[in-house]
Design a protein around this motif. Structure first.
Motif, mmCIF file in Angstrom:
data_model
loop_
_atom_site.group_PDB
_atom_site.id
_atom_site.type_symbol
_atom_site.label_atom_id
_atom_site.label_comp_id
_atom_site.label_asym_id
_atom_site.label_seq_id
_atom_site.Cartn_x
_atom_site.Cartn_y
_atom_site.Cartn_z
ATOM 1 N N UNK A 10 -12.095 -11.397 -32.952
ATOM 2 C CA UNK A 10 -11.930 -12.763 -32.468
ATOM 3 C C UNK A 10 -13.264 -13.473 -32.379
ATOM 4 N N UNK A 11 -13.270 -14.786 -32.645
ATOM 5 C CA UNK A 11 -14.485 -15.542 -32.342
ATOM 6 C C UNK A 11 -14.652 -15.576 -30.828
ATOM 7 N N UNK A 12 -15.842 -15.905 -30.384
ATOM 8 C CA UNK A 12 -16.160 -15.828 -28.958
ATOM 9 C C UNK A 12 -15.508 -16.981 -28.185
ATOM 10 N N UNK A 13 -14.902 -16.657 -27.057
ATOM 11 C CA UNK A 13 -14.268 -17.692 -26.220
ATOM 12 C C UNK A 13 -15.317 -18.343 -25.322
ATOM 13 N N UNK A 14 -14.926 -19.446 -24.692
ATOM 14 C CA UNK A 14 -15.844 -20.180 -23.814
ATOM 15 C C UNK A 14 -16.380 -19.281 -22.694
ATOM 16 N N UNK A 15 -15.458 -18.552 -22.058
ATOM 17 C CA UNK A 15 -15.807 -17.660 -20.951
ATOM 18 C C UNK A 15 -16.766 -16.562 -21.405
ATOM 19 N N UNK A 16 -16.445 -15.966 -22.552
ATOM 20 C CA UNK A 16 -17.284 -14.889 -23.073
ATOM 21 C C UNK A 16 -18.665 -15.411 -23.454
ATOM 22 N N UNK A 17 -18.673 -16.598 -24.013
ATOM 23 C CA UNK A 17 -19.955 -17.194 -24.414
ATOM 24 C C UNK A 17 -20.838 -17.418 -23.194
ATOM 25 N N UNK A 18 -20.244 -17.912 -22.096
ATOM 26 C CA UNK A 18 -20.951 -18.093 -20.827
ATOM 27 C C UNK A 18 -21.548 -16.762 -20.371
ATOM 28 N N UNK A 19 -20.714 -15.713 -20.434
ATOM 29 C CA UNK A 19 -21.161 -14.387 -19.980
ATOM 30 C C UNK A 19 -22.362 -13.915 -20.802
ATOM 31 N N UNK A 20 -22.335 -14.202 -22.113
ATOM 32 C CA UNK A 20 -23.432 -13.786 -22.996
ATOM 33 C C UNK A 20 -24.713 -14.560 -22.646
ATOM 34 N N UNK A 21 -24.589 -15.870 -22.475
ATOM 35 C CA UNK A 21 -25.755 -16.688 -22.149
ATOM 36 C C UNK A 21 -26.348 -16.271 -20.798
ATOM 37 N N UNK A 22 -25.460 -15.981 -19.836
ATOM 38 C CA UNK A 22 -25.920 -15.622 -18.480
ATOM 39 C C UNK A 22 -26.265 -14.135 -18.335
ATOM 40 N N UNK A 23 -26.090 -13.339 -19.411
ATOM 41 C CA UNK A 23 -26.300 -11.884 -19.328
ATOM 42 C C UNK A 23 -25.526 -11.311 -18.145
ATOM 43 N N UNK A 38 -27.381 -10.194 -37.801
ATOM 44 C CA UNK A 38 -28.229 -9.018 -37.594
ATOM 45 C C UNK A 38 -27.475 -7.711 -37.797
ATOM 46 N N UNK A 39 -26.134 -7.759 -37.712
ATOM 47 C CA UNK A 39 -25.339 -6.548 -37.867
ATOM 48 C C UNK A 39 -25.377 -5.656 -36.638
ATOM 49 N N UNK A 40 -25.789 -6.244 -35.512
ATOM 50 C CA UNK A 40 -25.944 -5.459 -34.285
ATOM 51 C C UNK A 40 -24.931 -5.904 -33.237
ATOM 52 N N UNK A 41 -24.455 -4.927 -32.426
ATOM 53 C CA UNK A 41 -23.569 -5.333 -31.326
ATOM 54 C C UNK A 41 -24.156 -4.964 -29.967
ATOM 55 N N UNK A 42 -23.784 -5.772 -28.936
ATOM 56 C CA UNK A 42 -24.394 -5.712 -27.605
ATOM 57 C C UNK A 42 -23.367 -5.812 -26.491
ATOM 58 N N UNK A 43 -23.803 -5.402 -25.296
ATOM 59 C CA UNK A 43 -23.037 -5.645 -24.083
ATOM 60 C C UNK A 43 -23.299 -7.085 -23.638
ATOM 61 N N UNK A 44 -22.364 -7.697 -22.900
ATOM 62 C CA UNK A 44 -22.601 -9.064 -22.422
ATOM 63 C C UNK A 44 -23.909 -9.196 -21.649
ATOM 64 N N UNK A 45 -24.316 -8.156 -20.931
ATOM 65 C CA UNK A 45 -25.509 -8.263 -20.083
ATOM 66 C C UNK A 45 -26.821 -8.113 -20.856
ATOM 67 N N UNK A 46 -26.765 -7.854 -22.155
ATOM 68 C CA UNK A 46 -27.995 -7.603 -22.920
ATOM 69 C C UNK A 46 -28.966 -8.770 -22.789
ATOM 70 N N UNK A 47 -30.246 -8.424 -22.604
ATOM 71 C CA UNK A 47 -31.278 -9.444 -22.384
ATOM 72 C C UNK A 47 -31.929 -9.906 -23.689
ATOM 73 N N UNK A 48 -31.411 -9.427 -24.816
ATOM 74 C CA UNK A 48 -32.020 -9.847 -26.079
ATOM 75 C C UNK A 48 -31.750 -11.341 -26.324
ATOM 76 N N UNK A 49 -32.440 -11.904 -27.290
ATOM 77 C CA UNK A 49 -32.348 -13.340 -27.554
ATOM 78 C C UNK A 49 -30.898 -13.762 -27.805
#
Ligand code: ZN
Length: 194
Positions: A10-23, A38-49
């Protein structure tokens, strides 16, 4: 490496996008996100760019992302067992189950289960779909029903036994949650089983 979108991604939802931005770590374990460029996957809390939103897709589990050809991020290690948060929510739940008779506040919970009240409230709600306060009420009403059905104790005494020593409050909450006063609930049960 070639990555193609499949229909279960799925493409990212509004809520999920918020979680990603806010780590926001209270979302960890509920979804992971992968970045097409990048071909990489992360947890919502990841501090990467924060990636470009258009390049982000979400998965329910790390394994799905891996199967789709993504690699786990070395920084947030999204394939590690989610133990800590899951265990924490389980511990909070258990604490409420054991102490619903006591005056339970969010502060008391966060003191006994370690973690800030704010983080505890948010994380619990994400995982259980209700706030700790709602879960406490639900537990108390369930226990009250058992006592009403299985004993002849006066209503006020039952309220006290399930952590609601104010009889008017107990009766009001019970009625709001079940549609009946405790006395009517008991009467109805007795009539049914007679
Ligand atoms: Zn990461």
């Amino acid at each position: 490496m070639k990555i193609r979108m499949k229909n279960h991604e799925a493409p990212v939802s509004e809520k999920q996008w918020r979680a990603i931005i806010d780590c926001d770590s209270s979302y960890d374990g509920l979804f992971i996100y992968a970045v097409l460029t990048t071909g990489i996957f992360c947890k919502p809390s990841c501090r990467s760019r924060v990636p470009n939103r258009g390049n982000v897709i979400v998965f329910g589990h790390a394994e799905e992302a891996r199967t789709a050809g993504f690699r786990p991020c070395k920084r947030c290690k999204p394939t590690d067992r989610l133990g800590p948060i899951e265990d924490w929510v389980a511990r909070i739940t258990q604490y409420i189950d054991d102490h619903y008779k006591d005056p339970l506040t969010l502060e008391a919970l966060s003191y006994h289960c370690h973690g800030s009240p704010y983080h505890l409230q948010r994380t619990f709600k994400r995982w259980k779909g209700m706030t700790p306060g709602e879960y406490i009420q639900r537990t108390r009403i369930r226990k009250a029903k058992e006592l009403l059905a299985g004993s002849d104790k006066p209503v006020a005494e039952i309220g006290t036994a399930v952590g609601m020593p104010s009889a008017p409050y107990f009766i009001t909450l019970f009625k709001r949650k079940t549609g009946y006063t405790p006395a009517d609930f008991r009467k109805l049960l007795r009539e049914k089983t007679r």
